[in-house]
Design a protein around this motif. Structure first.
Motif, PDB file in Angstrom:
ATOM      1  N   VAL A   1      -5.827  -4.165   0.858  1.00  0.00           N
ATOM      2  CA  VAL A   1      -6.778  -3.044   0.690  1.00  0.00           C
ATOM      3  C   VAL A   1      -6.089  -1.687   0.568  1.00  0.00           C
ATOM      4  N   PHE A   2      -5.110  -1.428   1.419  1.00  0.00           N
ATOM      5  CA  PHE A   2      -4.532  -0.080   1.476  1.00  0.00           C
ATOM      6  C   PHE A   2      -3.236   0.002   0.679  1.00  0.00           C
ATOM      7  N   GLN A   3      -3.003   1.161   0.088  1.00  0.00           N
ATOM      8  CA  GLN A   3      -1.701   1.405  -0.530  1.00  0.00           C
ATOM      9  C   GLN A   3      -0.749   1.858   0.552  1.00  0.00           C
TER      10      GLN A   3
ATOM     11  N   GLY B   1       1.773   7.632   3.531  1.00  0.00           N
ATOM     12  CA  GLY B   1       2.096   6.336   2.924  1.00  0.00           C
ATOM     13  C   GLY B   1       2.768   5.354   3.873  1.00  0.00           C
ATOM     14  N   HIS B   2       3.197   5.822   5.024  1.00  0.00           N
ATOM     15  CA  HIS B   2       3.756   4.915   6.018  1.00  0.00           C
ATOM     16  C   HIS B   2       2.659   4.633   7.047  1.00  0.00           C
ATOM     17  N   LEU B   3       2.285   3.374   7.145  1.00  0.00           N
ATOM     18  CA  LEU B   3       1.132   3.031   7.988  1.00  0.00           C
ATOM     19  C   LEU B   3       1.604   2.609   9.376  1.00  0.00           C
ATOM     20  N   LEU B   4       0.793   2.978  10.363  1.00  0.00           N
ATOM     21  CA  LEU B   4       1.079   2.560  11.737  1.00  0.00           C
ATOM     22  C   LEU B   4      -0.128   1.792  12.271  1.00  0.00           C
TER      23      LEU B   4
ATOM     24  N   VAL C   1       7.337  -3.553  10.246  1.00  0.00           N
ATOM     25  CA  VAL C   1       6.641  -4.791   9.890  1.00  0.00           C
ATOM     26  C   VAL C   1       6.962  -5.205   8.455  1.00  0.00           C
ATOM     27  N   THR C   2       6.692  -4.328   7.512  1.00  0.00           N
ATOM     28  CA  THR C   2       6.960  -4.708   6.116  1.00  0.00           C
ATOM     29  C   THR C   2       7.022  -3.471   5.211  1.00  0.00           C
ATOM     30  N   GLY C   3       7.466  -3.662   3.988  1.00  0.00           N
ATOM     31  CA  GLY C   3       7.553  -2.570   3.008  1.00  0.00           C
ATOM     32  C   GLY C   3       8.941  -1.965   2.974  1.00  0.00           C
ATOM     33  N   GLU C   4       9.008  -0.760   2.477  1.00  0.00           N
ATOM     34  CA  GLU C   4      10.293  -0.053   2.392  1.00  0.00           C
ATOM     35  C   GLU C   4      10.417   0.898   3.565  1.00  0.00           C
TER      36      GLU C   4
END
Ligand code: SAH
Length: 389
Positions: A145-147, A120-123, A167-170
């Motif tokens: 598009v992606f969760q 769930g953590h995107l790189l 970059v963003t999110g939690e």
């Protein structure tokens, strides 16, 4: 729109969908700046493809589309990301695995850009200044598009002072723990270029565990965070991890701990591989399975090492400490080292050493690392299992 004109005789290569624009094939590229979109045209001015400028090695940039009407906008990236996502249904549904590559540069339609999912953590990895100029379009498209829980980025090009980061999110607290084939690994998306695990080796790790680790003494050279040892340890007689970097010891111990393996029950050496060869010989240590997964280039105090020049020395050293009927797992991720020449080196070295052997398995990239059919370097990973008779 800017244009770039191909030199005479170069049309066929690009009409056949070679995705990387070779600087030497372009008549004049002085007007092209990083991040520019341009039409690739023949000498007569006929449109071939829409491309962007993003210099990587000898490449000037990458093809994005073969449709002149196609705008390069959020919708363009959304469409590619959606296709990439659909392509990976298998990995989304795979039990015991929550880390895999979501988008693999030219294999998925945009050279110079990769996106990985770590539970769930995107790189996002940007491989040129040029592709980074599309950051806001791409980021929007990713978010649509992606969760995800969070998004991080890494700069994989040289001319920047900025390494990347959140970059963003939690944002999570690192390390986070990911699962792959029912084994657990620590990952840090915010600490240098490496994350703690190389996702492209997941099937090789699984093969090692399923066929070559059981009741064996497994030696893992260039072990980094010990991923090959961690996957082997629950069924191996013992594992030994060898890496030159000091940090490797604690990272490996922590990965053992995550998998309920007492780190003290395994051997870890912070040592140069060639020094370890001498040490193991001196102490008459023997191993049933030896994993060699080196970086393409390495330097330590004494010498430099290049996989393309020196792989034979790695194999020779391993043969001296390989138990009878042992297995070698020989890997390289150097895209310039073709499978053919790598195999030739392996065979020649074994034959020169008078070893009777079978190549029992040759592996490449897993499906989430989608490759481009007309661009050979995209199949950079080679892993050869050699069974000595
Ligand atoms: N095989 C690892 C990845 C290797 S990354 C895995 O499966 O995750 C390359 C590693 O090689 C780095 O950790 C680096 O510290 C180590 N290294 C580089 N030169 C070395 C040398 N001469 N001897 C031992 N390790 C070395």
């Amino acid at each position: 729109m800017k244009t770039a004109t191909l030199n005479k005789g170069k049309e066929t290569k690009y009409k056949n969908q070679y995705p990387l624009i070779d600087e030497e094939d372009i008549y004049n590229h002085d007007h092209l700046k990083e991040g520019d979109l341009f039409y690739l045209v023949t000498e007569q001015g006929t449109y071939i493809a829409t491309c962007y400028v993003g210099r990587q090695h000898k490449g000037l940039g990458w093809v994005l589309s073969y449709d002149q009407q196609q705008n390069i906008d959020i919708a363009f990236f959304e469409k590619l990301f959606t296709l990439a996502k659909e392509d990976r249904t298998y990995f989304y549904n795979l039990e015991g695995t929550n880390a895999f590559r979501l988008f693999n540069s030219e294999g998925d339609g945009v050279g110079g850009l990769t996106i990985d999912n770590y539970n769930g953590h995107l790189l996002i990895q940007w491989y040129s200044k040029g592709i980074y100029k599309f950051k806001y379009l791409i980021l929007q498209a990713i978010q649509n598009v992606f969760q995800y829980t969070s998004i991080f980025e890494k700069m994989r090009f040289k001319d920047t002072d900025f390494e990347g980061g959140f970059v963003t999110g939690e944002a999570p607290e690192f390390p986070i723990v990911i699962e792959e084939n029912f084994a657990f690994y620590n990952v840090n998306l915010n600490d240098g270029l490496m994350t703690g695990i190389f996702l492209d080796q997941k099937e090789v790790r699984k093969k090692l565990r399923d066929q070559f680790a059981s009741n064996n003494k497994v030696l893992n050279l260039f072990s980094y965070t010990g991923a090959f040892s961690v996957i082997s340890a629950p069924i191996a007689e013992q594992t030994t991890s060898v890496d030159l970097a000091n940090r490797s010891r604690s990272l490996t111990e922590e990965n053992f701990g995550l998998n309920s393996i007492d780190p003290k029950s395994q051997y870890i050496y912070v040592m140069d591989t060639f020094d370890f060869y001498s040490y193991a010989e001196r102490h008459q240590l023997l191993y049933d399975t030896i994993v060699i997964d080196p970086p393409s280039f390495a330097r330590n105090k004494k010498k430099t090492f290049s996989v393309m020049k020196d792989y034979d020395k790695l194999i020779d050293g391993a043969l001296n400490i390989l138990a009878p009927q042992g297995t070698l797992l020989l890997c390289t991720n150097n895209s310039a080292y073709s499978l053919k020449s790598f195999k030739n080196t392996v065979k020649k070295t074994l034959e020169d050493a008078d070893v009777d052997y079978d190549i029992v398995e040759v592996m490449g990239l897993p499906k989430d690392f989608k490759t481009h059919p007309h661009y050979k370097p995209s199949k950079y990973l080679k892993a050869i299992f050699v069974q000595v008779k």
